[in-house]
Design a protein around this motif. Structure first.
Motif, PDB file in Angstrom:
ATOM      1  N   LEU A  20       0.812 -13.267  26.179  1.00 28.73           N
ATOM      2  CA  LEU A  20       2.082 -12.126  26.252  1.00 28.73           C
ATOM      3  C   LEU A  20       3.314 -12.785  26.784  1.00 28.73           C
ATOM      4  N   THR A  21       3.075 -13.433  27.982  1.00 29.67           N
ATOM      5  CA  THR A  21       4.180 -14.017  28.558  1.00 29.67           C
ATOM      6  C   THR A  21       4.954 -15.003  28.039  1.00 29.67           C
ATOM      7  N   LEU A  22       4.134 -16.070  27.845  1.00 21.98           N
ATOM      8  CA  LEU A  22       4.284 -17.226  27.192  1.00 21.98           C
ATOM      9  C   LEU A  22       5.105 -17.128  26.190  1.00 21.98           C
ATOM     10  N   LEU A  23       4.636 -16.396  25.245  1.00 20.34           N
ATOM     11  CA  LEU A  23       5.053 -16.303  23.786  1.00 20.34           C
ATOM     12  C   LEU A  23       5.902 -15.382  23.573  1.00 20.34           C
ATOM     13  N   THR A  24       6.766 -14.610  24.715  1.00 17.83           N
ATOM     14  CA  THR A  24       7.852 -13.854  24.556  1.00 17.83           C
ATOM     15  C   THR A  24       9.048 -14.638  24.716  1.00 17.83           C
ATOM     16  N   ALA A  26      12.359 -15.232  26.475  1.00 20.61           N
ATOM     17  CA  ALA A  26      12.768 -14.343  27.477  1.00 20.61           C
ATOM     18  C   ALA A  26      13.314 -15.541  28.601  1.00 20.61           C
ATOM     19  N   GLU A  27      14.371 -15.109  29.174  1.00 20.64           N
ATOM     20  CA  GLU A  27      15.119 -16.018  30.292  1.00 20.64           C
ATOM     21  C   GLU A  27      15.061 -15.332  31.803  1.00 20.64           C
ATOM     22  N   HIS A  32      10.824  -9.406  29.470  1.00 22.09           N
ATOM     23  CA  HIS A  32       9.675  -9.530  28.952  1.00 22.09           C
ATOM     24  C   HIS A  32       8.960  -8.206  28.646  1.00 22.09           C
ATOM     25  N   VAL A  33       7.779  -8.193  27.966  1.00 27.25           N
ATOM     26  CA  VAL A  33       7.309  -6.934  27.211  1.00 27.25           C
ATOM     27  C   VAL A  33       6.632  -6.216  28.604  1.00 27.25           C
ATOM     28  N   TYR A 225      10.004  -6.913  20.498  1.00 27.87           N
ATOM     29  CA  TYR A 225      10.726  -8.170  21.160  1.00 27.87           C
ATOM     30  C   TYR A 225      10.469  -9.233  20.243  1.00 27.87           C
ATOM     31  N   ALA A 226      10.947 -10.357  20.746  1.00 27.05           N
ATOM     32  CA  ALA A 226      11.000 -11.722  19.749  1.00 27.05           C
ATOM     33  C   ALA A 226       9.844 -12.676  20.349  1.00 27.05           C
TER      34      ALA A 226
END
Length: 228
Positions: A20-24, A26-27, A32-33, A225-226
């Motif tokens: 979930l973290t790696l595929l979001t 984010a900068e 993050h979600v 989110y993207a």
């Protein structure tokens, strides 16, 4: 806020949070979600329950969903394929939308541009017996025969659950290659322990669907989110 109903097994739930973290896209932290993980490994064994060898897991599953409701979650992801055998009962008992892991796997097949033709399907004996994928994914599913399930697939899943992840690679990879040899265009890793075992060795030379990653992508999109 995304709710994650986990603990089935604990390592698969932890891997879902990692994905979930790696595929979001984010900068920074704030991109993050927001998520709450309810990881309760005391849920009765889902496969054994479907085979009449364990108590019904639904009460414990609903206990987790109630906890996620109280935590303010607005959607639920369940990184356990076999638990989706109780999907209709869970969804009927909550107003929160529950993302279906088979739908996520179907979307992943489309993302990978897997062409027409049968797919291989690996999962627990319970998942295969319930036909969770066969009736929903919209493709012919090639499944391991009973002997291959016992000697390779169920063994590999048990090894991951016992934290013997590296040992799980050989039987799981061999089972996937056998399905590929039977004509599968891709192999769906329809138990959330299986991708962990497959990732412990050399990458397979054909498309596979990691249902943990697929569910993470679906969850990221669902909450607005993207995904990467």
């Amino acid at each position: 806020m995304l709710g994650v109903l986990g603990g089935m097994g604990p390592l698969a739930s932890a891997d879902f949070m990692r994905q979930l973290t790696l595929l979001t896209r984010a900068e920074r932290d704030q991109d993050h979600v927001p998520a709450v993980l309810w990881s309760d490994p005391r849920v009765p064994d889902r496969t054994a329950a479907r085979l009449g060898q364990a108590e019904d897991p639904l009460p414990m599953l609903m206990r987790g969903i109630r906890g996620l409701e109280q935590a303010g979650c607005r959607a639920v992801a369940i990184p356990c394929n076999t638990a989706h055998g109780w999907f209709d009962a869970m969804q009927a008992a909550t107003t929160l939308p529950i993302l279906h892991i088979v739908d996520a796997a179907r979307e992943e097949l489309e993302r990978l541009e897997v062409g027409e033709g049968p797919i291989g399907l690996m999962g627990t004996a319970g998942t295969l017996a319930m036909g969770l994928y066969q009736g929903r994914i919209g493709r012919e599913c090639l499944v391991p025969e009973a002997a291959l399930m016992d000697s390779h697939v169920s063994l590999g899943i048990a090894l991951v659950k016992a934290n013997r992840v590296r040992e799980a690679y050989a039987p799981l990879a061999e089972a996937a290659r056998i399905l590929r040899g039977r004509g599968a265009r891709a192999v769906v890793l329809g138990c959330t322990e299986i991708p962990l075992g497959i990732a412990a060795g050399e990458a397979l030379e054909f498309p596979v669907v990691d249902t943990v990653a697929a569910l993470a992508r679906a969850a990221i999109r669902h909450v607005g989110y993207a995904s990467a």
